[in-house]
Structure formats: C-alpha cells, structure tokens
Motif scaffolding. Structure first.
Motif, mmCIF file in Angstrom:
data_model
loop_
_atom_site.group_PDB
_atom_site.id
_atom_site.type_symbol
_atom_site.label_atom_id
_atom_site.label_comp_id
_atom_site.label_asym_id
_atom_site.label_seq_id
_atom_site.Cartn_x
_atom_site.Cartn_y
_atom_site.Cartn_z
ATOM 1 N N PRO A 242 24.005 81.209 15.885
ATOM 2 C CA PRO A 242 23.826 82.594 16.323
ATOM 3 C C PRO A 242 23.521 82.687 17.808
ATOM 4 O O PRO A 242 22.873 81.809 18.386
ATOM 5 C CB PRO A 242 22.638 83.072 15.478
ATOM 6 C CG PRO A 242 21.891 81.826 15.135
ATOM 7 C CD PRO A 242 22.919 80.751 15.006
ATOM 8 N N VAL A 243 24.016 83.771 18.431
ATOM 9 C CA VAL A 243 23.820 84.016 19.863
ATOM 10 C C VAL A 243 23.405 85.470 20.037
ATOM 11 O O VAL A 243 24.006 86.373 19.446
ATOM 12 C CB VAL A 243 25.104 83.739 20.668
ATOM 13 C CG1 VAL A 243 24.894 84.067 22.145
ATOM 14 C CG2 VAL A 243 25.551 82.290 20.493
ATOM 15 N N VAL A 257 28.489 90.947 33.960
ATOM 16 C CA VAL A 257 27.431 89.940 33.911
ATOM 17 C C VAL A 257 26.479 90.330 32.794
ATOM 18 O O VAL A 257 26.193 91.507 32.582
ATOM 19 C CB VAL A 257 26.693 89.843 35.260
ATOM 20 C CG1 VAL A 257 25.499 88.914 35.162
ATOM 21 C CG2 VAL A 257 27.645 89.367 36.352
ATOM 22 N N PHE A 258 25.975 89.333 32.068
ATOM 23 C CA PHE A 258 25.078 89.594 30.952
ATOM 24 C C PHE A 258 24.234 88.351 30.715
ATOM 25 O O PHE A 258 24.454 87.295 31.336
ATOM 26 C CB PHE A 258 25.865 89.960 29.684
ATOM 27 C CG PHE A 258 26.807 88.877 29.218
ATOM 28 C CD1 PHE A 258 26.426 87.968 28.232
ATOM 29 C CD2 PHE A 258 28.078 88.765 29.780
ATOM 30 C CE1 PHE A 258 27.297 86.967 27.819
ATOM 31 C CE2 PHE A 258 28.952 87.765 29.371
ATOM 32 C CZ PHE A 258 28.565 86.861 28.390
ATOM 33 N N SER A 259 23.285 88.461 29.807
ATOM 34 C CA SER A 259 22.468 87.318 29.425
ATOM 35 C C SER A 259 22.761 86.968 27.977
ATOM 36 O O SER A 259 22.991 87.854 27.147
ATOM 37 C CB SER A 259 20.978 87.638 29.606
ATOM 38 O OG SER A 259 20.186 86.492 29.392
ATOM 39 N N ALA A 260 22.759 85.673 27.659
ATOM 40 C CA ALA A 260 22.989 85.214 26.292
ATOM 41 C C ALA A 260 22.389 83.822 26.135
ATOM 42 O O ALA A 260 22.175 83.112 27.131
ATOM 43 C CB ALA A 260 24.482 85.197 25.958
ATOM 44 N N GLY A 267 25.712 76.011 25.756
ATOM 45 C CA GLY A 267 24.590 76.645 26.423
ATOM 46 C C GLY A 267 23.323 75.843 26.250
ATOM 47 O O GLY A 267 23.339 74.709 25.735
ATOM 48 N N THR A 268 22.231 76.429 26.660
ATOM 49 C CA THR A 268 20.936 75.741 26.653
ATOM 50 C C THR A 268 20.015 76.204 25.529
ATOM 51 O O THR A 268 18.926 75.656 25.380
ATOM 52 C CB THR A 268 20.215 75.979 27.986
ATOM 53 O OG1 THR A 268 19.917 77.376 28.113
ATOM 54 C CG2 THR A 268 21.071 75.532 29.169
ATOM 55 N N GLY A 269 20.437 77.235 24.761
ATOM 56 C CA GLY A 269 19.523 77.826 23.798
ATOM 57 C C GLY A 269 18.484 78.722 24.452
ATOM 58 O O GLY A 269 17.557 79.180 23.785
ATOM 59 N N ARG A 270 18.645 78.967 25.742
ATOM 60 C CA ARG A 270 17.802 79.903 26.473
ATOM 61 C C ARG A 270 18.668 81.080 26.925
ATOM 62 O O ARG A 270 19.883 80.948 27.085
ATOM 63 C CB ARG A 270 17.169 79.237 27.714
ATOM 64 C CG ARG A 270 16.438 77.934 27.479
ATOM 65 C CD ARG A 270 15.188 78.084 26.634
ATOM 66 N NE ARG A 270 14.154 78.873 27.253
ATOM 67 C CZ ARG A 270 13.034 78.360 27.825
ATOM 68 N NH1 ARG A 270 12.833 77.069 27.848
ATOM 69 N NH2 ARG A 270 12.117 79.164 28.334
ATOM 70 N N TRP A 271 18.033 82.244 27.142
ATOM 71 C CA TRP A 271 18.764 83.384 27.677
ATOM 72 C C TRP A 271 19.109 83.106 29.146
ATOM 73 O O TRP A 271 18.252 83.189 30.028
ATOM 74 C CB TRP A 271 17.926 84.652 27.564
ATOM 75 C CG TRP A 271 18.044 85.332 26.235
ATOM 76 C CD1 TRP A 271 19.188 85.773 25.644
ATOM 77 C CD2 TRP A 271 16.973 85.677 25.340
ATOM 78 N NE1 TRP A 271 18.901 86.370 24.430
ATOM 79 C CE2 TRP A 271 17.551 86.330 24.225
ATOM 80 C CE3 TRP A 271 15.595 85.514 25.381
ATOM 81 C CZ2 TRP A 271 16.783 86.809 23.157
ATOM 82 C CZ3 TRP A 271 14.832 85.977 24.328
ATOM 83 C CH2 TRP A 271 15.426 86.608 23.230
ATOM 84 N N ASN A 272 20.358 82.773 29.386
ATOM 85 C CA ASN A 272 20.842 82.489 30.730
ATOM 86 C C ASN A 272 21.900 83.512 31.139
ATOM 87 O O ASN A 272 22.558 84.117 30.297
ATOM 88 C CB ASN A 272 21.457 81.088 30.802
ATOM 89 C CG ASN A 272 20.435 79.959 30.749
ATOM 90 O OD1 ASN A 272 20.816 78.805 30.605
ATOM 91 N ND2 ASN A 272 19.143 80.270 30.843
#
Length: 667
Positions: A242-243, A257-260, A267-272
C-alpha cells in the motif's frame, strides 16, 4: 535508554516537587499561543491573512489580516470559519484573487462570500446535512471557480462525498442544482488541485485510512464542468504494497509534485517528494525528487494540510520529519536538500508561498506556536502572530529526545524536566512525572515548547511525551507496528518509557501519572488496567469500549478499528477482551475523567460508564462534564477548568500541595 534530560541549576528556595509557585496559569494556556488553522498571501499586495481559534469567544475560528504593522479582523464574531467534513474539517476558507473571503460558517456549514467590512453573503443553500471543506479558488478557462469537498448526509447513516464547484454569484444559495458535482464515486476525497482544464485530487476507500492507502488521481474537466474519465498517477494498493499519496501541487501545466511513501524497491517507506509529467492524461511513472529517511507528509486528519510548497523559481520549501521537524529547500533537478536554520521543530506546516516568501505555522523547542514568515532567499524568519514566549524563557523547559528499548524495538519520546528559576527541590527527592500519550493514535509529537507542558514543569512536575509504536514521524514500519495491536503495543511502549525514566533516576517511580485524550485516553485506560507503571490517570474524552466506539463513531473513522484491532464481527472477542469497560474489575487506579457533552466521536455514555465502574470498585475518581464542548476542548472556561482540575487531581493523588488552584473533591 539513550539521551539524558537537561538538568536544572541550583535554585535559591527549596520546596517539594509539584508545589512550586509559578506565574503560568491555566488562563495563560487558554489565551496563550494561537491555534493557527490556515494562512495565505492575499491580493496584489500579498497581505498576510490567517485563521485562529479564539477561546475567549467560545472557541470560534476568526480570520485576521496584517496590514502594515497592524492586525485587524476580517471575519468578526459571531462568525466562525470551521468545516465539519470528515468530522475534523480543514480547508474552511480561502480567498479570491481580489481579496474577498470565501468561508464555511461553522454553525450551519454553508459557504459564504465576504468583502472585508461588509456582511457575509451565502453561496450554498441552507440544507441540513450538507457540509463543505478544502475550499480551493481557481481561475478556470470559463472564469473563476470555487472547488470544495462536499459531504451530504442523506437518509443513510453513511454520507456521500464529492468534489464540487460552487458559483460565486450566490445562485446556489436558493438553487442547489447550481452546484456542479465534478467527481464522485469515492468514499473519501481531498486536496482538489485545479489547473486549466484538469483537476488532481486524492481519494481513498473504506476500510483504508488516508495514511494506509490513498490514490493521486487526475482527470479532465469537460464543458459541463464534470470529469468523465480520470487516471491514477500514484498511490493506493500496489503490487509492492500500500502507498499513501498526499498533497498534489502543479508546478507547471504538465508537471505535478506530490508526496508518497512507496516501499522498497521503489521508495523508502517514508513520505518523500515525487513528481510526474503529463501529456493530457498520459503521465510518466512517478519519479522521486528526494529519497530520504524522513517524512514530508503526515496523517491527513484535517483537510488542507500542506507539508511543502513550490516556489516560483522551481525550488521547493518542505518540512522534513524524523521525530522532530526541520525545514529544507529542495532543488528538484539535483535532488539536493539544503537545511534552513530556524527555531521551528514541531507541528510545522507550510501554509502558502509567494515569490521567495513562505508562510509557516508551528513551534520549536524554545519558541511557542505561531504563524511565521520565511524568506527563503534571505534565510530570515519572523513571527507574524504568536511565537513569543508569554513569560521569561527561564520558566520554560527545553525538551530532550529520548529512546527507550521496548519489547517491539525503539520507543521514542521527549522529556521536559521540572524547570523553575526560583525554586529547587530537596536533594533526596525525585520528581513526579506526567506521561502524555497523544491521540489519533496515528499522530505524533515533536518536543516543541508548550505552555500546557510548562504549566506542569514550572510547578515541579516533569512531563514525558511519548511517540509509541503507531505514531507517525518515523516511517511506515513504525506506524504499522500498531496494526491489529491497539491497546497492546501502545500500552507496552508507554509503560516502557515510564519505567525507563524511573530506572535512569529521573523520576519517582511511585509518582508517575499518565494523561491522554481520545485515542490517547484509550491508552491511558488500558495502561492503568493492564500495568502497574502508573499511580494515576487522566482521560480526556477517552475511548473505554471498542464496541461502543465502532457503533457510535462517525464515518471517517468507521473502519479505522478494522486495522487497529480487526474487522467486526470476526474480531468481536478482541474488542471485548481489550476494552477496559469489559473488565471493570481491573480498574483500580485513581482517575480523572473529562468529557464534552456534545462529543460525536466518544459520546458521554462511555465516560459515564467508566465513572460508574470506578464507583463500584471504590476507586477515587472525579468526572467533569463540559456542556457544549465537542471532541477536543476549545472554550476558554473549559480549558481553565480542565487544567486546574488536572493539577489538583495530581496533587491530591500523588501527595503534594497545589497552591492557587481549587481543590478537586474525589468520589
């Protein structure tokens, strides 16, 4: 345990901990640091407008503006800009380009238009069960449009939601059909972001919460103002996991541009920060701008929350969170992030940007909450509203980040030691401590300066603010530690932190109390029922019975407990076994229960059943019901009474005098 609390220097007078005289009153908390709900630059002159809660006016949300060196009120009493969409609201006001206020009136949820100095004019009908939020003004191909998330309560208990456009000429005030439903079909929607003939937004479905899995979508607006087709650009349930996508922002006609927070390997599993490039509705795969072991994003409890803002020259000012917050300027082309040296470190949100100037709200270890103006070029930060300690800084404790080793891994917390420039305690005495557990439970604390904390520390009561497993600010893995184990992991982590503090010789183990509200109140009640770590508990509108919560709570959180405990009816045995009210015989610790009479999330029936169980067990307790208050106290009188009652309760149970506050009789 890693980290050491800062020590307090020698003081000229000696008094027992908890009984120190303090200039910080409960009234100072109620009327102190403003609660900023939004801010923006307005008009050609870039006036600064903001909204803030006014406790002295029954907690209404006023809109104010800065004109030169002076402030004045744009939205006067009794009007209040407050949305009820998703229950917690957000995005309750915006402005037109020429400086007219568009706002949701809190009492009836109608949208109004206000020319400063005039009277509000309704734009939506007086329809019971209809609410609006996330107001977004845009100049479209056919003229000015006001986008909003609409929530409509029909005959069913479950509301319908859509993104709509509201005409600015007032025609929809008497004709609801003038409101155009742009897009629907999702349980929840947020963050409408129009650009030309396209609209981007965030959507998610039950049983997900927005931090579990949420999609970034974009669609084309047709001639009738609606979206006939859309594409999913990012987020949701992906093959890798899930994202949760957040906050779409157009940086040009063909770039979003957005955060996910995608998991590895994407990805890193962090909101980047990520971006996509579009040709019509065709988009490139999401590209990370900055892969970082920190979050630019957070739980979407309130609509309109923003963690970054693109600047006109292409750079991005963003909040970077790992426990505490810091501000960075990101170059999207190189992915470089340059830290900005500011005193802000907690609860920081990016409210608006104009040129190199950015409006921020938040606090820091040494500065209270406020509205701030950042110049990203000059690297200067100035307070627009608040941000100035109301007392000499020597009365205010700085926090120290601590990490304890718990059964599930690291437990993060911030400690505030007793701090008073005029008094010290006897050398052989250890201080009492108040352990705070935040609500949500999907939320976090950052160790920022707080008058609510200083109210206790200045009197000789230390405070430990805990980010138990399930908190945000440390990545998805830490956040998901609570899945299926609410009432277990949070309790174990909080007890671990309390015991670790005592084991380090920083707190009297026999005088540690625990306090929390809402979901934090649940952790309080479970902790006093299931551990011996706490001598007293304070519950503000705390959850005491999971089955009642599932039956009574509003739609936004109706399936929240599916993830935290399990879906009903299959998980009903867990709902019963974990709920303190299902096993009242375990409630043996003195409790103070604070409750609002109009709380739709945790109704008074839960607190009253808890009170009755304590009375049956012969446990010292007090129950205070505040008329007219909802889920979260806003009125000045309520806040004063609540804090004074908490101090008196701690003194009565933990054994110290509390001069200056009324005694609290215990039943």
């Amino acid at each position: 345990m890693r980290g050491v609390c800062p020590s307090v220097g020698h003081m000229p007078h000696t008094l027992p901990y908890g009984s120190w005289p303090s200039p910080i009153s409960a009234a100072d908390i109620a009327g102190g640091s403003p609660r900023i709900d939004g801010a923006r630059f307005v008009g050609a002159d870039a006036e600064i407008w903001w909204s803030e809660s006014v406790p002295a006016e029954r907690g209404r949300t006023a809109v104010r503006r800065r004109r030169g060196e002076d402030d004045d009120v744009v939205l006067p009493a009794p009007w209040s800009a407050r949305s009820r969409v998703h229950e917690y609201g957000g995005g309750a006001w915006t402005t037109t380009d020429d400086g007219e206020l568009l706002f949701v009136e809190g009492s009836d949820q109608r949208v109004h238009r206000l020319t400063p100095g005039g009277e509000p004019v309704p734009l939506t009908p007086a329809a019971r069960g209809m609410a609006f939020g996330d107001l977004t003004f845009a100049e479209g191909p056919s003229g000015a449009l006001l986008f909003a998330v609409r929530e409509t309560q029909g005959d069913s208990r479950v509301p319908a939601r859509d993104i709509v456009t509201i005409p600015l000429d007032g025609s929809a005030a008497d004709d609801p059909s003038a409101i155009v439903s742009v897009v629907a079909g999702s349980d929840f929607l947020a963050a409408p972001a129009p650009r030309g003939d396209r609209l981007a937004w965030i959507a998610w479905q039950h049983p997900d919460m927005p931090w579990d899995a949420a999609e970034l979508r974009v669609g084309r607006l047709g001639a009738d103002g609606t979206i006939a087709e859309h594409v999913v650009l990012a987020g949701g349930h992906t093959p890798a996991g899930p994202v949760a996508a957040l906050q779409p922002e157009w940086t040009s006609d063909d770039e979003l541009v957005f955060s996910a927070d995608p998991p590895a390997p994407h990805g890193t599993g962090r909101w980047n920060l990520h971006r996509v490039r579009l040709d019509g509705l065709q988009a490139t795969p999401p590209e990370p701008i900055l892969a970082d072991d920190a979050d630019t994003g957070g739980p979407l409890w309130n609509l309109g929350a923003r963690w970054f803002a693109p600047l006109e020259d292409g750079r991005i000012v963003a909040v970077r969170t790992h426990g505490s917050d810091e501000l960075v300027v990101v170059d999207p082309e190189s992915g470089a992030a340059e830290p900005l040296e500011t005193p802000l470190s907690g609860g920081v949100l990016v409210r608006d940007a104009r040129g190199p100037r950015v409006l921020l709200s938040g606090a820091g270890r040494l500065v209270p909450s406020g509205l701030w103006l950042l110049d990203a070029d000059a690297r200067t930060l100035s307070a627009v509203r608040g941000g100035v300690p109301p007392v000499d800084p020597s009365w205010l404790p700085g926090s120290r980040a601590l990490t304890f080793q718990g059964p599930e891994g690291d437990v993060h917390a911030f400690a505030y030691p007793p701090t008073n420039p005029d008094v010290s305690a006897p050398e052989d005495e250890l201080p009492p401590y108040l352990v705070l557990v935040h609500g949500g439970p999907t939320a976090h604390v950052s160790g920022e300066l707080s008058l609510a904390v200083a109210y206790f520390t200045s009197r000789g009561i230390g405070v430990l603010d805990v980010n138990y497993g399930g908190s945000t600010g440390y990545g998805r893995a830490y956040r998901e530690r609570l899945l299926g184990r609410w009432g277990i992991v949070d309790v174990a982590d909080t007890a671990t932190a309390a015991r670790g503090l005592a084991a380090a010789g920083l707190a009297d183990p026999s005088r540690i109390a625990i306090k929390g509200g809402s979901a934090g109140g649940w952790t309080v009640l479970c902790a006093v029922a299931d551990t011996d770590a706490f001598a007293a508990g304070i519950s503000r509108y705390g959850v005491a019975d999971l089955r009642r919560l599932a039956a009574d709570t509003h739609d936004f959180e109706a399936r929240y407990i599916d993830g935290l405990v399990g879906p009903l009816p299959q998980a009903e045995p867990l709902y019963v076994s974990r709920s303190p009210l299902s096993r009242p015989e375990t409630l043996r610790t003195p409790l103070l229960i604070l409750q609002g009479s109009e709380d739709p999330v945790v109704p008074p029936s839960q607190s009253e059943a808890l009170r009755d169980a304590l009375a049956m067990n012969g446990v010292p307790h007090a129950y205070l019901l505040f008329e007219g208050e909802s889920h979260g106290f806003r009125g000045a009188e309520t806040l004063v009474r609540a804090f004074e009652a908490e101090l008196a309760f701690l003194g009565g149970v933990l054994g110290f005098d509390t001069p200056g506050v009324p005694a609290l009789p215990l039943d």
